[in-house]
Scaffold this active site. Sequence first.
Site, PDB file in Angstrom:
ATOM      1  N   GLN A  37       7.247  21.399 -27.827  1.00 58.59           N
ATOM      2  CA  GLN A  37       7.871  21.777 -29.073  1.00 58.59           C
ATOM      3  C   GLN A  37       6.975  23.146 -29.558  1.00 58.59           C
ATOM      4  OE1 GLN A  37       7.276  18.060 -29.160  1.00 58.59           O
ATOM      5  NE2 GLN A  37       9.075  17.951 -28.303  1.00 58.59           N
ATOM      6  N   GLY A  75      11.798  20.487 -23.042  1.00 56.79           N
ATOM      7  CA  GLY A  75      12.170  21.038 -21.353  1.00 56.79           C
ATOM      8  C   GLY A  75      11.409  22.416 -21.352  1.00 56.79           C
ATOM      9  N   HIS A  76      10.183  22.354 -20.292  1.00 52.04           N
ATOM     10  CA  HIS A  76       9.459  23.321 -19.934  1.00 52.04           C
ATOM     11  C   HIS A  76      10.175  23.957 -18.707  1.00 52.04           C
ATOM     12  CE1 HIS A  76       5.435  22.454 -22.256  1.00 52.04           C
ATOM     13  NE2 HIS A  76       6.634  22.449 -23.387  1.00 52.04           N
ATOM     14  N   ASP A 107      10.660  26.046 -27.617  1.00 51.14           N
ATOM     15  CA  ASP A 107      11.364  27.118 -26.695  1.00 51.14           C
ATOM     16  C   ASP A 107      10.701  28.290 -26.536  1.00 51.14           C
ATOM     17  OD1 ASP A 107      13.273  25.044 -26.514  1.00 51.14           O
ATOM     18  OD2 ASP A 107      13.966  25.445 -28.631  1.00 51.14           O
ATOM     19  N   LYS A 145       6.480  28.102 -23.188  1.00 50.11           N
ATOM     20  CA  LYS A 145       5.376  27.512 -22.837  1.00 50.11           C
ATOM     21  C   LYS A 145       4.924  27.317 -21.200  1.00 50.11           C
ATOM     22  CE  LYS A 145       5.902  24.580 -25.784  1.00 50.11           C
ATOM     23  NZ  LYS A 145       6.946  25.071 -26.695  1.00 50.11           N
TER      24      LYS A 145
END
Length: 423
Positions: free
Chosen positions: A224, A40-41, A13, A16
């Site tokens: 991650q 989730g990006h 988180d 990225k």
Amino acid sequence: MTVDLLLGLQWGDEGKGKIVDVLTSNYDIIARFQGGPNAGHTLEFDGIKHVLRTIPSGIFHKTAVNIIGNGVVIDPVVFQKEIEGLEKFNLDIKSKLIISRKAHLILPTHRLLDAASEASKGKAKIGSTLKGIGPTYMDKTGRNGLRVGDIELEDFADRYRALADKHEAMIKFYDVAIQYNLEELEKEFFESIEELKKLDFIDSEEYLHQAQKAGKSILCEGAQGSLLDVDFGTYPFVTSSNTTAAGACTGLGIAPNKIKEVYGIFKAYVTRVGSGPFPTELFDEDGATMARVGNEFGSVTGRQRRCGWLDLVALKYAVQINGVTQLMMMKGDVLSGFETLKVCTEYNYKGEKISHFPYNIEPENVTPVYQDFKGWKQDLTGMTTYDELPTELKEYIEFIEKEVEVPIKIVSVGPDRKQTILK
């Protein structure tokens, strides 16, 4: 020819997706090398927030080719919904997104196994996102898994049935009450497989080899964070893949001596989702403020993130094992308004002070040692140059650089791609 690598240095988180989006214009290829759809990006631009789960973060750029590498695990159902969510943006998904035949498939029974395993642990649960990712990697290392390339085989349905039947027997072994309709889940799965077939499958290691020979620039994108690496993270409260730089080599088939820059992303503070040790975690108003101002809720799971002060012991460890060459600090704007900032510079570990990351960082063994810094009041979100930043923030940044011995090249002051200061 350039192969660069971008990864997170904390518990995920870190932001990225935004940085990949900012950097994409410099690269011909964006290649995701590990993880599954629990990652989730989040990208934000033109007033719209986008959450990507499996698709690389370069998908919104017109020229970049996006590769899902062999180290990734794909849930066809989630993947189809992700593509459907992008349809309104008129992206040429078919020509811009290609998938490694060696990437493994998440089956419906993998998700059920995940739920049964977690339910059986009771209070000892690890905080799984229940997306079936752990069981899929277990099948991969156990040499049982199904891969994208298997979809092209005539006996794919038979291979699926054999593995799903094995999973059902394992679910019964856990002896926990989980409700499911497998027939319904399988119908959705096979419909999604048909949609997956519309994309091009490639032998990604050969594709990337030829791209390097042709002088293409490649950005390897991780999911991650380093402290969730299955080997070097806070085991067992980790993900099931190698989130560190080594994972880019095994997850794409790129030789280590081809990697040039290693971009390390970290927050100006620290967050963590799920269970596991977190030495600098805050349980007071400061932690609540970080969560509120930073909107610290999972972009995929919606789970509230635990928040704490920056941990330099952990950050130096992540820089070391990844060979980071450039740092990018995210969410500096969230710390505006704090009278005093704290940074953990050492641990009290079993009665002595240490500055390295030990085997066990459970609270009974580790207490953080803090150094105080003066905070700042200014709103950073409209600032566009490093010179505009408050003196106190610059001192904070310079201290981090000195401690980790790597320069901070980007300071993010908001979620939008334009809120990015180059140093």
